[in-house]
Design an enzyme around this catalytic site. Structure first.
Site, short mmCIF file in Angstrom:
data_model
loop_
_atom_site.label_atom_id
_atom_site.label_comp_id
_atom_site.label_asym_id
_atom_site.label_seq_id
_atom_site.Cartn_x
_atom_site.Cartn_y
_atom_site.Cartn_z
N GLU A 108 57.69 52.97 98.54
CA GLU A 108 57.53 51.53 98.29
C GLU A 108 58.14 50.66 99.41
O GLU A 108 57.60 49.57 99.62
CB GLU A 108 58.16 51.17 96.94
CG GLU A 108 57.41 51.71 95.75
CD GLU A 108 57.62 53.21 95.56
OE1 GLU A 108 56.69 53.89 95.12
OE2 GLU A 108 58.71 53.70 95.89
N ASP A 163 55.45 57.26 87.55
CA ASP A 163 56.35 57.99 86.66
C ASP A 163 56.17 57.55 85.21
O ASP A 163 56.96 56.77 84.67
CB ASP A 163 57.81 57.77 87.10
CG ASP A 163 58.09 58.42 88.45
OD1 ASP A 163 57.35 59.34 88.82
OD2 ASP A 163 59.04 58.00 89.12
N ASP A 176 55.79 60.34 98.74
CA ASP A 176 56.44 59.76 97.58
C ASP A 176 57.52 58.78 98.03
O ASP A 176 57.87 58.71 99.22
CB ASP A 176 57.07 60.88 96.74
CG ASP A 176 57.45 60.45 95.34
OD1 ASP A 176 56.86 59.49 94.83
OD2 ASP A 176 58.35 61.08 94.76
#
Length: 880
Positions: A504, A581, A501
C-alpha cells in the site's frame, strides 16, 4: 497478512501516527476518532482487536478536530469517550466547540483501550452554523503520553452533521471539453490549461480532444473547490443504478455509499468501517432505467473519495484540479469494454493460474510444503499451486531464502513441478536496512539511492516485518528497472509466480499504517515529482509494473503470473488481485460475491477472495458452504492466517473432504470454459464473473441481485445458501458435472446453462498439465428457437505463440429439426493455426435437469456440413 495480528500476539496495542480520513454522518451525534482531522502530526492512532482510537499525543501544539454543521440547534451535554492507563492519567485538555471552551482532565483506566464516557459540560448550538469541534492537549501528566479518545458525543436535542474536510466549497469555471474517441468525452476545469501534457498513470494512451461537444449532456460534470480540495459533481437520472468503485466492502449497488481512495492495510475490513480497502479505482458506472449506461473516471492519483446519492456522484480529491472522463454505451457491457480500451486489459494468464491454489501463512519448512502437495495428490483433490508466504525468507529480507527452512528453493520448485504443481512466492516492497551482512538488495539499492525520501530529503525508514526498512521510489524509471533486475536470479530458482504483498505500502510505525503524506517521490521523465499524498494510491501499481517487467525479462517465454494486494485503476494489465484479509465468517463469505463482481466491473477480471476466510477459526460447515460456490470465482485460493486452524480441504474430516472434492472437480471439468472466458476477457475487457443484471440490463428486478452471478455469459451460479434470488426471465438449464444431485445438493452451487448456449467441458483432472480433452464434452441448452452456439478456445496454455496465430477458436452450433426431432451439432467456424490432437466428443443436450446425448469418436465429424445428429429423446448412443 497484517500488522494487527503480530501486535496482538505480542499483547501490545498498535501505535501508529494517524491522519485525516474524511467525513462521516452519524445519526446519534457521535464524532468518531476515525474521522478526525489534524493540526500537526503528533497524534497517534491506537488499534486493538479492530477498534480504533486517537491517542498518545506527543506535542502540546497538536490538536484534532472535526468540521461540523449544526442541523438542529439547542442545548446538549458533551460526552467524551476517553481514557488513559491509570499511571498516566491527569493530563489537562480543552474541548473547543465553536467559540466555547471546556476544560477537562484525562481519566485513568485499567488498560489503554478500555475507554469510559466523561461529561465535560453543556453547550448551546445554533442551527445552520458550521463550527469546528476541537480537542487540544494543554498539559501532559507525563511527557509523550496523553490520552486515548474514542469519540465526542452530543446528548440532547441538537442534531449535528459531520463535514470533515468538505467545507466552504465554491463553484469554479469549467474549461475545455470534448470527445477524444467515439462516446468518450473529457472535461477539464478551467484551471487546467496544459491538456496535452496531463499526467495520467491509468490511461494506456494520452487522451486528446478532437471533437467539440455541441450539446452539453446531462452528465457533464460541475467543478468546485475549497482551500485544499477539488471536486466534480455529476448528475444522474432518476431511477438509475450505480455500480463500481473497484475494491469495496459492501453491496453491489452503490447508491448512497461513500468510498474512500486511500489504499489501506485493512485487516478484516474493520478500519474506517470498511470505507477504504487496499486499492483505488476512481470509477463509477451508471445504468439507466432503460439499460443504457455511462461510466465516470476521475483521472487523478491523489487521496480522495466518491460519494453517491440517487441524484449525484461526487468525486473529491486533495491536491490539484483533475479531469473527468465519461464513457457512454448502449449497455453496461459496452461501457466496461470502453473502460478496458482506455486503461488496459488483463493479459491472458497461463492456464495453471486458473486452477485451485493452496496457501497458508506459512507452510514451513520446505518439507511441509512437500507434505501439502503430496496430500493433494494422494487424496485426489485437484490443485495446481502451492504458495510460499513470508516465512521462507532469511529474516524477512526480500529476494532471499532462509538457509535452514528453505535451503534449496530450486529443488523444492522442481519437486512441485514434477507433481503437477507451480510455486508462487511472496515479495514485499520494504527492504531491510542491513549494513552488516552484505545484503545485496539493500546494497545495490544504496548504489542508486533508490529510496523514498522524507520531507527533509533524508531516506525514509519505517518498520515492517524485517524491522527497519527503506522503500523503493517506484516513481523513478531507474528504480523500476533496478527492481525488475532483482527478479532474474530469483526466478532462476524455478519460481512460477510472484505475490506482491504489503504494498500500500504498509508501515507498522508510520502514520495511518503507511508512510507520512509529506514523504517525497522524485519522479522521472513521465512522472512528475510529488508527495506521498499524491502517489500513495499508485505505490503498489508502480511496484507491480516493475515486478511484471522483471518477471517477463527473467522468463521471456512464459506468461507471468503476478498477484498484488494494492493496485490502482489500470493495474489489471500487470497483476491479478484478491480481496485482501477477509475473515472466516458467513458475512464475509456472502460479501465475497459483490466484492468480486465490483472489481470485475472496474476493469479487473482476474480476482477473487480467499476461500474460507483468511483470519479466525474456520468451521467445517462454513467451509462446505464457501467452497461449494467459491471454486467458480475467477481466482480460487484457500488461505489461512498464522495461528488459525488448518484450512486445507481435508482438514475437516472425510465427509467435508468429499464435498471439497466435488467442488474442485466441477471447477476442473469447467476449465475449458473458464479458459475460453478468460481469453475472451483478455481481448474485450469484460469481467469473467459478471452480475446477473448483465444477462438483461433492461430488467430492473435484476439490478440489486448480488448473491447469484454469471461466469461469462453462458453459466449462471446460485450458491446453495442464497435465498430469494432474482433470475433472468429467459431459459436456464441446471446441469450436473460430476454426478452431484441437481435438486437435493446441500452445498454445491446450482450451475445453469443459458438457453441458446453450448458450454465446452473436459474430464476431471488433478491439475492443468493433464489432458482434459479425453473426451471433450459439449453441454447444450437450446433456446426457444431450438438453437445453441458456443465457443472453445485452445492454445499451448502458456507462452506467447498464441499472439502469432498459434491458437484455435472453434465455434459450435446446434440446431433442432422439429419435424424429425433430431438435434444436429457441427463446427461452423474455426480461427487460428493451432493444431490440437484430435479427440472424442460427448454431446449432452440438457432439458429439465436430464441429459440426452451421444458420443462420437472424433471431433473431425463435427467439421462436416452434416455435422452429427441425434434424437432429442434418444438415450445416449454411439455414432461411429
Amino acid at each position: 497478512m497484517l500488522l494487527i495480528l503480530a501486535l496482538l500476539l505480542s499483547n501490545q496495542p498498535s501505535i501508529i501516527l494517524a491522519q485525516s480520513t474524511g467525513p462521516a454522518v452519524d445519526d446519534n451525534n457521535v464524532l468518531y476518532a476515525q474521522d478526525v482531522l489534524f493540526d500537526g502530526s503528533e497524534a497517534r492512532l491506537v488499534s486493538e482487536e479492530g477498534s480504533e482510537f486517537v491517542g498518545y499525543w506527543d506535542g502540546l501544539e497538536t490538536s484534532i478536530y472535526w468540521n461540523v454543521r449544526v442541523v438542529k440547534g439547542g442545548k446538549a451535554k458533551i460526552i467524551v469517550k476517553q481514557g488513559v492507563i491509570e499511571e498516566n492519567a491527569g493530563s489537562d485538555y480543552a474541548i473547543i466547540i465553536g467559540d466555547q471552551t471546556f476544560n477537562a482532565k484525562t481519566v485513568g483506566t485499567e488498560k489503554w483501550t478500555s475507554l469510559i464516557d466523561v461529561s465535560v459540560g453543556d453547550v448551546e448550538l445554533k442551527a445552520g452554523d458550521t463550527i469546528t469541534v476541537r480537542v487540544k492537549p494543554v498539559k501532559h501528566a507525563k511527557p509523550n503520553l496523553f490520552m486515548c479518545l474514542g469519540s465526542v458525543r452530543f446528548d440532547g436535542d441538537v442534531i449535528v452533521e459531520l463535514l470533515g474536510e468538505d467545507v466552504d466549497f465554491a463553484p469554479v469555471q469549467s474549461g475545455k471539453a470534448g470527445y477524444a474517441q467515439v462516446d468518450v468525452s473529457v472535461y477539464y476545469p478551467a484551471a487546467i490549461t496544459d491538456h496535452d501534457q496531463y499526467q495520467s498513470l491509468m490511461m494506456l494512451e494520452p487522451l486528446t480532444i478532437n471533437r467539440p461537444i455541441y450539446n452539453k449532456p446531462s452528465f457533464a460534470p460541475r467543478f468546485e473547490q475549497n482551500e485544499t480540495r477539488y471536486r466534480a459533481i455529476i448528475d444522474i437520472p432518476e431511477g438509475a443504478n450505480v455500480y463500481g468503485g473497484g475494491e469495496v466492502y459492501g453491496g453491489l449497488e452503490r447508491t448512497n455509499v461513500e468510498t474512500r481512495f486511500w489504499n489501506s492495510d485493512n485487516f478484516a475490513y474493520v478500519r474506517d468501517r470498511g470505507r477504504r480497502l487496499y486499492q483505488t479505482h476512481p470509477w463509477m458506472m451508471v445504468v439507466r432505467k432503460d439499460g443504457t449506461s455511462f461510466g465516470i473516471i476521475a483521472d487523478t492519483t491523489w487521496r480522495g473519495k466518491v460519494q453517491t446519492t440517487n441524484k449525484t456522484i461526487t468525486y473529491t480529491f486533495d491536491g490539484e484540479p483533475f479531469r473527468v472522463v465519461i464513457l457512454e454505451g448502449d449497455t453496461p457491457q459496452q461501457v466496461v469494454q470502453k473502460l478496458a480500451d482506455l486503461t488496459g486489459k488483463m493479459k491472458l494468464p497461463p492456464k495453471w493460474a486458473l486452477g485451485y491454489q493452496q496457501c497458508r501463512w506459512s507452510y514451513e519448512p520446505d518439507s511441509r510444503v512437500k507434505e501439502i502437495a503430496d496430500e493433494f495428490r494422494k487424496r485426489k483433490l485437484p490443485c495446481d499451486v502451492i504458495w510460499m508466504d513470508i516465512d521462507y525468507m532469511d529474516g524477512f529480507r526480500v529476494f532471499t531464502f532462509d538457509g535452514t527452512k528453505f535451503p534449496n528453493p530450486k529443488e523444492l520448485n522442481t519437486y512441485l513441478n514434477d507433481r503437477g504443481f507451480k510455486g508462487v512466492w511472496m515479495i514485499d516492497p520494504g527492504v531491510k536496512v542491513d549494513d552488516e551482512t552484505g545484503y545485496k538488495v539493500y546494497e545495490s539499492g544504496n548504489e542508486i539511492d533508490a529510496w523514498v525520501k522524507d520531507k527533509d530529503g533524508n531516506t525514509y525508514v519505517g518498520n515492517v516485518w524485517p524491522g527497519a526498512c527503506v522503500f523503493p521510489d517506484y516513481s523513478r524509471s531507474d528504480v523500476r528497472k533496478w527492481w525488475a533486475g532483482l527478479y532474474k536470479d530469483y526466478m532462476a530458482t524455478g519460481i512460477s509466480g510472484v505475490w506482491n504483498d504489503m504494498n500500500e505500502p504498509a508501515v507498522f510505525d508510520g502514520p495511518d499504517w503507511t508512510m507520512p503524506m509529506t514523504n517525497q517521490h522524485a519522479g522521472d521523465h513521465n512522472i512528475k515529482p510529488g508527495t506521498h499524498r499524491q502517489y500513495h494510491n499508485v505505490y503498489g501499481f508502480l511496484m507491480v509494473q516493475a515486478s511484471y517487467q522483471g518477471i517477463m525479462e527473467a522468463n521471456p517465454d512464459k506468461r507471468p503470473f503476478l498477484l498484488t494486494r494494492s493496485n490502482y485503476l489500470g493495474g489489471q494489465r500487470y497483476a491479478a488481485t484478491w480481496t485482501g484479509d477477509n475473515k472466516s465468517s458467513s458475512a464475509h463469505m456472502k460479501m465475497s460475491v459483490p466484492m468480486t463482481l465490483t472489481l470485475g466491473l472496474s476493469g479487473q477480471p482476474f480476482n477473487g477472495p480467499d476461500l474460507g476466510g483468511f483470519s479466525e477459526t474456520l468451521e467445517g460447515e462454513l467451509w462446505s458452504q464457501w467452497i461449494g460456490f467459491g471454486t467458480l470465482f475467477p481466482f480460487v485460493r484457500g488461505h489461512a492466517i498464522k495461528g488459525s486452524n488448518d484450512k486445507e480441504p481435508w482438514a475437516f474430516g472425510e465427509e467435508i473432504e468429499d464435498i471439497s472434492r466435488v467442488a474442485l472437480e466441477r471447477r476442473y471439468r469447467l476449465m475449458p470454459y473458464f479458459y475460453t472466458v478468460f481469453e475472451e476477457s483478455s481481448r474485450n475487457g469484460l469481467p469473467v464473473m459478471r452480475p446477473i443484471f448483465m444477462a438483461d440490463p433492461t430488467d430492473l428486478d435484476l439490478r440489486n441481485e448480488e448473491k447469484a452471478f454469471l461466469v461469462g455469459k453462458d453459466l449462471l451460479v446460485i450458491p446453495r445458501w442464497a435465498e430469494d434470488v432474482k433470475l433472468p426471465q429467459d431459459t436456464w438449464e441446471s446441469v450436473s458435472l460430476v454426478g452431484e444431485e441437481i435438486d437435493d445438493e446441500p452445498y454445491q452451487a446450482d450451475i445453469k446453462i443459458r438457453g441458446g448456449a453450448i458450454v465446452p467441458v473436459g474430464k476431471v483432472v488433478q491439475n492443468t498439465t493433464e489432458n482434459s480433452f479425453d473426451p471433450l464434452t459439449l453441454m447444450i441448452a437450446l433456446d426457444d428457437n431450438g438453437q445453441a452456439t458456443g465457443t472453445l478456445y485452445e492454445d499451448a496454455e502458456d507462452g506467447f505463440a498464441y499472439q502469432n496465430g498459434e491458437f484455435l477458436r472453434t465455434t459450435y452450433h446446434a440446431q433442432l429439426d422439429p419435424l424429425s426431432n433430431k438435434v444436429t451439432v457441427r463446427i461452423i467456424e474455426q480461427l487460428g493455426n493451432w493444431q490440437p490432437a484430435d479427440h472424442a466428443v460427448v454431446i449432452e443436450l440438457w432439458k429439465d435437469g436430464t441429459p440426452t446425448g451421444t458420443q462420437i469418436k472424433s471431433e473431425q465429424l463435427l467439421k462436416t456440413p452434416e455435422g452429427v445428429s441425434f434424437y432429442l429423446e434418444q438415450v445416449p448412443a454411439t455414432v461411429n
